[in-house]
Design an enzyme around this catalytic site. Structure first.
Site, short mmCIF file in Angstrom:
data_model
loop_
_atom_site.label_atom_id
_atom_site.label_comp_id
_atom_site.label_asym_id
_atom_site.label_seq_id
_atom_site.Cartn_x
_atom_site.Cartn_y
_atom_site.Cartn_z
N TYR A 132 30.21 -43.62 -28.49
CA TYR A 132 30.41 -42.36 -27.77
C TYR A 132 29.91 -42.57 -26.35
CZ TYR A 132 30.13 -37.23 -27.02
OH TYR A 132 30.27 -35.95 -26.56
N LYS B 187 34.76 -43.29 -27.90
CA LYS B 187 35.04 -41.89 -27.59
C LYS B 187 34.83 -41.77 -26.08
CE LYS B 187 33.68 -37.10 -28.37
NZ LYS B 187 32.70 -36.20 -29.01
#
Length: 303
Positions: free
Chosen positions: A135, A163
């Site tokens: 992320y 992400k």
């Protein structure tokens, strides 16, 4: 194996009025996501109020979700820990609890240097068989995972996706140019979602999908089928709602939207409090306008 593609809701965590997990309402929302055709479920992210969850609650959410999805889509849980030891333990629990994969933030609180961040991710990756999505959100979490760092991280076979939440749309192209298909891209910013998909992102870890699952999946499926004009029409309707995600009170905003689409409650865990006053009125007007003008969706599952 995870197919890193499509729409994966970063689902909210439902709480009862006495501050315990509301698994009944949680199940209602997960069912709505599955019915709309989502491609995965992400638990315990920012939207899932990760920082307020006890360890046993994260485990309950994982095991319950694994039961609810019953193999239809992958179940990922977010790892947001302060220590490498804690992150390795969290990965082991996720694997034991039946998760299909992990979403993983850099170390929390301490602003680690590049080498420390890479070492942290690799230590966790080497401790588990689960596939990992890094992320990358330097705006909110103050640490950027750069292309050079990914170059090193991709030596671990199970680090497979990012992400992408840098807010820099050209980063999608940079990642594609550098890594081809080796690093899958899941866009993580609702207000840049369609743009990112059109630039080659593989999927969308979404927020407003929690309240509007069908519309979110429709945008993804339409653009994938080359029906850009139709996707754009829905996206333009959606943008004022999507902007509720790019806000410090995104949890309260999205939970309020879930109430109005019948698949959630606005109960949050303190120190968060439900919206009030002018702030609440503004968000309500955005939600109500969106619902009033809700588009008629094409048969997006059979394009």
């Amino acid at each position: 194996m995870i197919q890193w593609k499509g729409v994966m809701p970063a689902v909210t965590t439902k709480f009862t009025d006495n501050d315990e997990l509301d698994l009944d309402m949680f199940a209602v929302n997960i069912k709505a996501q599955l019915d709309a055709g989502v491609h995965g479920i992400v638990l315990g992210g920012t939207l899932g109020e990760a920082s307020t969850l006890e360890d046993h609650e994260k485990r309950t959410l994982t095991t319950e979700t694994v039961k609810l999805v019953n193999g239809k889509v992958p179940v990922l849980i977010n790892i947001a820990e302060q220590t490498t030891k804690g992150a390795i333990a969290a990965a082991q629990k996720a694997q034991d609890d039946g998760a299909t994969g992990l979403m993983m933030l850099p170390p929390m609180r301490y602003k680690a240097g590049d080498h420390e961040v890479v070492t942290y991710f690799k230590a966790v990756a080497n401790s588990t068989d689960l596939p990992i999505m890094v992320y990358n959100n330097p705006v909110d979490y103050k640490i950027e995972v750069t292309l050079d760092m990914f170059d090193d991280l991709l030596k671990c076979d199970n680090i497979q996706a990012v992400k992408e939440s840098t807010r820099d749309i050209s980063n999608v192209t940079r990642i594609k140019n550098n890594f081809g298909d080796r690093l899958k891209i899941m866009t993580g910013v609702d207000t840049l979602a369609l743009e990112s998909l059109l630039m080659g992102a593989d999927g969308w870890v979404a927020g407003l999908v929690c309240a509007f699952p069908a519309e979110t999946v429709a945008i993804y499926e339409l653009q994938k089928a080359g029906k850009i004009k139709e996707a754009l029409e829905i996206y333009r309707w959606f943008l004022p709602l999507l902007e509720l995600d790019i806000n410090p009170k995104l949890v309260q905003n999205i939970k309020l939207a879930e109430v109005h689409t019948g698949i959630g409650t606005e109960t949050v865990r303190a120190p968060r409090l439900p919206l009030s006053g002018a702030e609440r009125e503004h968000v309500l007007s955005v939600i109500k306008t969106g619902i009033k003008n809700r588009p008629t969706l094409p048969d997006y599952k059979n394009l």
